[in-house]
Design an enzyme around this catalytic site. Structure first.
Site, mmCIF file in Angstrom:
data_model
loop_
_atom_site.group_PDB
_atom_site.id
_atom_site.type_symbol
_atom_site.label_atom_id
_atom_site.label_comp_id
_atom_site.label_asym_id
_atom_site.label_seq_id
_atom_site.Cartn_x
_atom_site.Cartn_y
_atom_site.Cartn_z
ATOM 1 N N HIS A 18 0.786 -1.170 0.176
ATOM 2 C CA HIS A 18 -0.047 -0.021 0.127
ATOM 3 C C HIS A 18 0.967 1.312 -0.028
ATOM 4 C CE1 HIS A 18 -3.573 2.473 1.467
ATOM 5 N NE2 HIS A 18 -2.432 3.087 2.150
ATOM 6 N N GLU A 19 1.710 1.126 0.886
ATOM 7 C CA GLU A 19 2.687 2.438 0.876
ATOM 8 C C GLU A 19 3.909 2.678 -0.450
ATOM 9 O OE1 GLU A 19 2.232 4.427 3.095
ATOM 10 O OE2 GLU A 19 1.262 3.131 4.525
ATOM 11 N N HIS A 69 1.589 4.320 -2.768
ATOM 12 C CA HIS A 69 1.303 5.658 -2.808
ATOM 13 C C HIS A 69 2.812 6.349 -3.683
ATOM 14 C CE1 HIS A 69 -1.694 6.558 -0.167
ATOM 15 N NE2 HIS A 69 -1.477 5.886 0.943
ATOM 16 N N GLU A 74 -6.179 7.114 -0.866
ATOM 17 C CA GLU A 74 -6.057 5.846 -0.309
ATOM 18 C C GLU A 74 -7.097 4.690 -0.908
ATOM 19 O OE1 GLU A 74 -4.607 5.100 2.768
ATOM 20 O OE2 GLU A 74 -3.798 7.045 2.196
#
Length: 297
Positions: free
Chosen positions: A144-145, A148, A224
């Protein structure tokens, strides 16, 4: 929950400082010497607005390290640190990214990514998250990071914040000029901006800045969803990310430092405060992730 609120607060502080400095240097008097020069005001607002955003962006990584006490892993000293560095390296390669710095910090379950560019990024994870999740769930959070970073979220956020800042400063000074002109309508001897202009502009800048944060928060919530979908793509399935989000929902996660509260993996409020929340509720993210994956995301 660690980078967006830090970015927003730093941006607001820098913007206010720049506004005060330029006022002391007489810029406001120049802009209003012969009536309000809207063209010059817009240029001034853009310089201050984007200046605050880009300074905040450049400060984001060192500020994140400082506020969390994150320690960059240069030479892994444990099997967990070896796994962490290797996992981030593997995910970054899948995302066609340069290797980010990898850091670990003491705290409740959370993680974040930050940095001014894809070539100067940082992925950090808390000891609480590593202790509370399975390796697959922790890898999903790291994915997920990394997503980003791959999505360029911090740069996009900077541009959006710069546009918002520009309009906040522009409108604040227009309102300040109108209020000042009304207060001094019978004073034919005074020239240039008065105290009404200064006070009204500063108050409006703060009030409009808070309202403008709704726009930035909305974008943050969308990023997100995109990062969750990006994690699913890197993992090859949405299930690990959904499991990680469910796990977060069952964990005690103390709020991160207020200046970092929006950039972590967890968060989200309901009701009126949802307008200012940088993260959607976990239930919405889990549901949206399944829907996007079935839709071919």
């Amino acid at each position: 929950m660690k980078r967006v609120v830090l970015f927003l607060l730093t941006n607001l502080a820098v913007m206010l400082v720049l506004s005060v400095v330029t006022s002391l240097l007489g810029v406001n008097r120049f802009l209003t010497a012969n009536g309000l020069n809207l063209g010059m005001l817009l240029a001034f607002a853009a310089v201050i607005g984007f200046g605050g955003s880009f300074i905040s962006l450049l400060m984001s990584k060192p500020m994140a390290k400082w506020s969390t006490g994150a320690r960059v892993i240069e030479h892994p000293s444990s099997s967990t640190e070896v796994w962490l560095v290797d996992t981030v390296a593997r995910l970054a390669k899948r995302a066609n990214l340069p290797m980010p710095e990898v850091a670990i910090y003491d705290g409740e379950p959370n993680a974040f990514a930050t940095g001014a560019s894809k070539n100067s990024s940082l992925v950090a994870v808390s000891t609480g998250l590593l202790q509370s999740m399975t390796r697959e769930e922790a890898e999903a959070v790291l994915a997920h990071e990394v997503a980003h970073i791959a999505n360029g979220d911090m740069v996009t956020l900077t541009l959006i914040q710069g546009v918002v800042n520009t309009f906040v400063i522009f409108i604040s000074r227009v309102v300040g000029y109108l209020v000042d002109s009304f207060l001094r309508r019978n004073d034919s001897e005074s020239s240039g901006p008065g105290i009404g202009y200064m006070v009204t502009s500063m108050v409006c800048e703060i009030v409009f800045g808070v309202l403008a944060s709704i726009v930035v928060a909305w974008f943050s919530r969308q990023r997100e969803f995109r990062a969750d979908a990006g994690a699913a793509g890197l993992m090859g399935s949405p299930v690990p990310m959904q499991n990680a989000l469910r796990r977060l929902g069952n964990l005690h996660t103390e709020p991160l430092p207020q200046n970092m509260a929006a950039s972590g993996i967890a968060g989200g409020k309901g009701g009126f405060m949802a307008l200012f929340s940088t993260h959607p509720p976990l239930e919405e993210r889990i549901a949206a992730l399944g829907g996007r994956w079935r839709g071919g995301q």
